[in-house]
Design an enzyme around this catalytic site. Structure first.
Site, PDB file in Angstrom:
ATOM      1  N   LYS A 125       9.563  76.551  42.934  1.00 11.53           N
ATOM      2  CA  LYS A 125       8.329  76.965  42.250  1.00 11.53           C
ATOM      3  C   LYS A 125       7.727  78.254  42.827  1.00 11.53           C
ATOM      4  O   LYS A 125       7.200  79.080  42.087  1.00 11.53           O
ATOM      5  CB  LYS A 125       7.281  75.856  42.327  1.00 11.53           C
ATOM      6  CG  LYS A 125       7.585  74.648  41.454  1.00 11.53           C
ATOM      7  CD  LYS A 125       6.443  73.650  41.541  1.00 11.53           C
ATOM      8  CE  LYS A 125       6.779  72.367  40.837  1.00 11.53           C
ATOM      9  NZ  LYS A 125       5.668  71.404  40.870  1.00 11.53           N
ATOM     10  N   ASP A 178       0.824  72.349  36.233  1.00  9.09           N
ATOM     11  CA  ASP A 178       0.345  71.246  37.087  1.00  9.09           C
ATOM     12  C   ASP A 178      -1.177  71.316  37.210  1.00  9.09           C
ATOM     13  O   ASP A 178      -1.845  70.293  37.355  1.00  9.09           O
ATOM     14  CB  ASP A 178       0.949  71.344  38.497  1.00  9.09           C
ATOM     15  CG  ASP A 178       2.418  70.935  38.518  1.00  9.09           C
ATOM     16  OD1 ASP A 178       2.833  70.174  37.625  1.00  9.09           O
ATOM     17  OD2 ASP A 178       3.135  71.384  39.430  1.00  9.09           O
TER      18      ASP A 178
END
Ligand code: ATR
Length: 292
Positions: free
Chosen positions: A76, A112
């Site tokens: 990420k 997220d």
């Protein structure tokens, strides 16, 4: 196996993938293929194990060909550095979990952040401004939670982590004066919190100790555990046994996937079909009655 019709894959089908290592346990293929089918869009979603070397060409090739996807552990942060148009969430967290192509550029978002915000809203049944939150952990998950909480007006956060220095670092970086660091759990004996959020990795293994003894805190109204597994996590079980509304990490997983769908297809995600796919894939509802 789903009972829906198998979409016919043609030369026009857009290809999406979750890129990570390991990636074989990801629930995103079930989640997104169910969404694509329910929405009637011409796409297919697969999981691809990828290395530091193959991340960049995969991001670009998938996106430039009209598809995109998600990025998971351990890529990420690297993906955040590779996208050409990072969202504010990517800039705040230094992590990218969703990518696609737009106006000749590789775009990235960290859904997220939105996923957490939506899960919290569902758990609390309100807009969650001006809440007092105890946040456990100071890794990547905690960073996304902080970015979501500090984006709103009034939330106040107390950060508790095994390695206190890591919590201090995160607070210095993102805190903007609204984050306090607790040196140890004993200091919270008389403190009240609206929500405890577990963003540590404790609970992934059934042998893990609880991330927090809820009885050691003055008062707590609700618990949001970002961890999930085939059964309810020990923290969620304990909270519910004490009569508290509690939710595990599947709601956040669902909501980050819904936000990603919206980036790719520019339309609302079919949330009910996605929720059902996730429940089928992970063994039961993530939110109990009374849990929001
Ligand atoms: P993620 O990106 O999922 O947040 P991470 O960066 O590895 O993963 O962070 C894991 C978090 O769980 C950290 O806050 C870690 O605490 P440390 O910063 O002290 O390492 C926490 N954690 C992991 N194992 C733990 C344990 N046995 N006891 C307490 N906290 C633990």
């Amino acid at each position: 196996m789903t009972t829906g019709t198998v979409p016919s894959i043609t030369a026009g089908t857009r290809v999406y993938a979750v890129l990570g290592d390991p990636v074989e346990h990801s629930l995103s293929p079930q989640l997104q293929n169910a969404a694509f089918q329910a929405a009637g869009v011409d796409g297919v979603y697969v999981a691809l194990r990828c290395s530091d070397r193959t991340l960049s060409p995969l991001l670009r090739t998938l996106a430039e060909n009209g598809g995109g996807g998600n990025v998971t552990v351990p890529h990420k942060e690297r993906a955040a550095a590779l996208v050409e148009r990072p969202s504010a969430a990517v800039r705040h967290t230094g992590a990218c979990n969703t990518f696609w192509w737009e106006e000749g550029r590789l775009c990235g978002d960290n859904t997220d952040v939105e996923g957490f915000r939506e899960a919290l809203r569902l758990l609390r049944g309100t807009d969650t401004t001006e809440e007092r939150i105890l946040l456990l952990g100071a890794g990547g998950a905690s960073r996304a939670v902080l970015a979501a909480l500090l984006d709103g007006e009034g939330s106040e956060v107390v950060l508790l982590n095994r390695t206190v220095e890591r919590a201090r670092e995160l607070s210095r970086e993102l805190g903007s004066g609204r984050v306090q660091v607790a040196e140890e759990v004993g200091a919270l004996r008389r403190e009240s919190f609206d929500v405890v959020v577990n963003a540590t990795s404790l609970g992934l293994s059934p042998r893990d100790p609880l991330p927090l003894d809820l009885d050691g805190i003055g008062s707590v109204d609700a618990v949001l555990d970002l961890v999930y597994g085939p059964r309810e996590t020990a923290l969620v079980r304990k909270a519910r046994a004490s009569g508290l509304p509690a939710m595990d990490g599947r709601e956040m997983l669902l909501r980050q996937g819904a936000a990603a769908f919206e980036r790719w297809w520019g339309r609302p995600a079919p949330l009910a079909a996605m929720r059902k796919a996730l429940e089928d894939a992970s063994g039961g509802p993530g939110v109990e009655e009374g849990g929001g």
